[in-house]
Write an enzyme that holds these catalytic residues in place. Structure first.
Site, PDB file in Angstrom:
ATOM      1  N   ASN A  11      26.439  58.265 -21.307  1.00 22.48           N
ATOM      2  CA  ASN A  11      25.528  59.235 -20.704  1.00 22.48           C
ATOM      3  C   ASN A  11      26.064  60.623 -21.051  1.00 22.48           C
ATOM      4  OD1 ASN A  11      24.027  60.871 -19.028  1.00 22.48           O
ATOM      5  ND2 ASN A  11      24.903  60.086 -17.118  1.00 22.48           N
ATOM      6  N   LYS A  13      24.698  63.407 -20.443  1.00 24.32           N
ATOM      7  CA  LYS A  13      24.294  64.424 -19.453  1.00 24.32           C
ATOM      8  C   LYS A  13      23.770  65.664 -20.188  1.00 24.32           C
ATOM      9  CE  LYS A  13      27.590  62.356 -16.342  1.00 24.32           C
ATOM     10  NZ  LYS A  13      28.447  62.474 -15.167  1.00 24.32           N
ATOM     11  N   HIS A  98      20.346  58.583 -11.413  1.00 23.46           N
ATOM     12  CA  HIS A  98      21.757  58.973 -11.475  1.00 23.46           C
ATOM     13  C   HIS A  98      22.061  59.883 -10.280  1.00 23.46           C
ATOM     14  CE1 HIS A  98      25.448  60.918 -12.762  1.00 23.46           C
ATOM     15  NE2 HIS A  98      25.613  59.915 -13.602  1.00 23.46           N
ATOM     16  N   GLU A 100      23.582  62.522 -10.007  1.00 22.24           N
ATOM     17  CA  GLU A 100      23.370  63.962 -10.257  1.00 22.24           C
ATOM     18  C   GLU A 100      21.895  64.320 -10.129  1.00 22.24           C
ATOM     19  OE1 GLU A 100      25.482  64.039 -13.973  1.00 22.24           O
ATOM     20  OE2 GLU A 100      27.344  63.682 -12.873  1.00 22.24           O
ATOM     21  N   GLU A 168      27.933  53.356  -9.566  1.00 25.81           N
ATOM     22  CA  GLU A 168      28.746  54.537  -9.833  1.00 25.81           C
ATOM     23  C   GLU A 168      29.113  55.214  -8.514  1.00 25.81           C
ATOM     24  OE1 GLU A 168      27.996  56.130 -14.075  1.00 25.81           O
ATOM     25  OE2 GLU A 168      26.496  57.006 -12.777  1.00 25.81           O
ATOM     26  N   GLY A 174      33.446  61.865 -13.052  1.00 27.62           N
ATOM     27  CA  GLY A 174      34.007  63.106 -13.575  1.00 27.62           C
ATOM     28  C   GLY A 174      35.282  63.566 -12.895  1.00 27.62           C
ATOM     29  N   SER A 213      34.476  57.690 -14.358  1.00 27.47           N
ATOM     30  CA  SER A 213      35.807  57.877 -14.972  1.00 27.47           C
ATOM     31  C   SER A 213      36.279  56.668 -15.784  1.00 27.47           C
ATOM     32  CB  SER A 213      36.844  58.260 -13.912  1.00 27.47           C
ATOM     33  OG  SER A 213      36.505  59.506 -13.321  1.00 27.47           O
TER      34      SER A 213
END
Ligand code: PGA
Length: 252
Positions: A11, A13, A98, A100, A168, A174, A213
């Site tokens: 991904n 992003k 996702h 985010e 996730e 991250g 991660s």
């Protein structure tokens, strides 16, 4: 027992300009040298790069996907991209829900569910993301949160051929932090059981990816956990060398 081919999905992003397509070309070339790799691979670049990436990857083992799609087929939705547009550009998959997007754009489970239906109608495989925040885990609510996200995001029409789940934990994205292998095993087992309740026998074919991660150094151990059927990789998917190191860690 159903065997599920592992999927390593990247991904990107909101990262990547045209010059970065060289990384995709590099991945295609490296994948061609991997004989009998037991792994499927996918990169989801920003929407503007999907068509060119898909062209570069068309004769390779690398699949290309989108990072989101609108729930409607077409119409007055300025700035949005439909599932059919992604498919038309050469995408095979689309990431949906996702964390985010849930945080930045207020995406709800109902919206993710509608998007999953749109993706299926367009012939795309949906990668539906679920996962708890640090706070929710601290309160012992991780199973309730993930269970509710799954129940709300899966559609009645979801089938193994068009649905992949990505677990996730938000706090692992991250940050360099990962849950213990035991925690990953328990959550993936929980998700597998929830899928069985929702979809019956069909659920055996649904892959459950771990994301958060994943790096070359931890991929092999994470991917060896029961019911971990691959990875959704953010930062470490941007560079050919890192991504391929993860793929090659699973070469067996
Ligand atoms: P990360 O991101 O690998 O950079 O933690 C994973 C993701 O958000 O899909």
């Amino acid at each position: 027992m159903t065997t599920r081919t592992k999927l390593i999905a990247g991904n990107w992003k909101m990262n990547g300009l045209k010059a970065d397509l060289a990384e995709i070309s590099g991945m295609c070339a490296r994948l061609a040298t991997l004989k009998n790799s037991p792994v499927e691979t996918l990169i989801c670049p920003p929407a503007l790069l999907v068509a060119e990436a898909a062209g570069l990857a068309s004769l390779s083992k690398l699949q290309i996907g989108g990072q989101d799609c609108h729930m409607q087929v077409k119409g007055a939705h300025t700035g949005d991209v439909s599932a059919a547009m992604l498919k038309d550009a050469g995408a095979s998959h689309v990431i949906l829900g996702h964390s985010e997007r849930r945080a930045d754009h207020g995406e709800t489970d109902a919206m993710v569910c509608a998007k999953a239906k749109a993706a299926k109608a367009a012939g795309l495989t949906a990668i539906i993301c679920v996962g708890e925040t640090q706070n929710e885990r601290a309160q012992g609510r991780e199973y309730a949160v993930v269970g509710a996200q799954l129940a709300g995001s899966l559609s009645q029409a979801s089938q193994a051929g068009d649905t992949i789940i990505a677990y996730e934990p938000v706090w692992a994205i991250g940050t360099g932090l990962t849950p213990s292998l035991e925690d990953v095993a328990q959550m993936h087992n929980f998700i597998r059981n929830e899928l069985a309740r929702a979809m019956g026998e069909e659920s055996q074919g649904v892959r459950i990816l771990y994301g958060g991660s994943v790096k070359p150094g931890n991929a092999e151990s994470l991917m060896s956990v029961a019911n971990v059927d691959g990875a959704l990789v953010g930062g470490a998917s941007l560079k050919c060398d890192d991504f391929m190191a993860i793929v090659e860690a699973l070469k067996l």
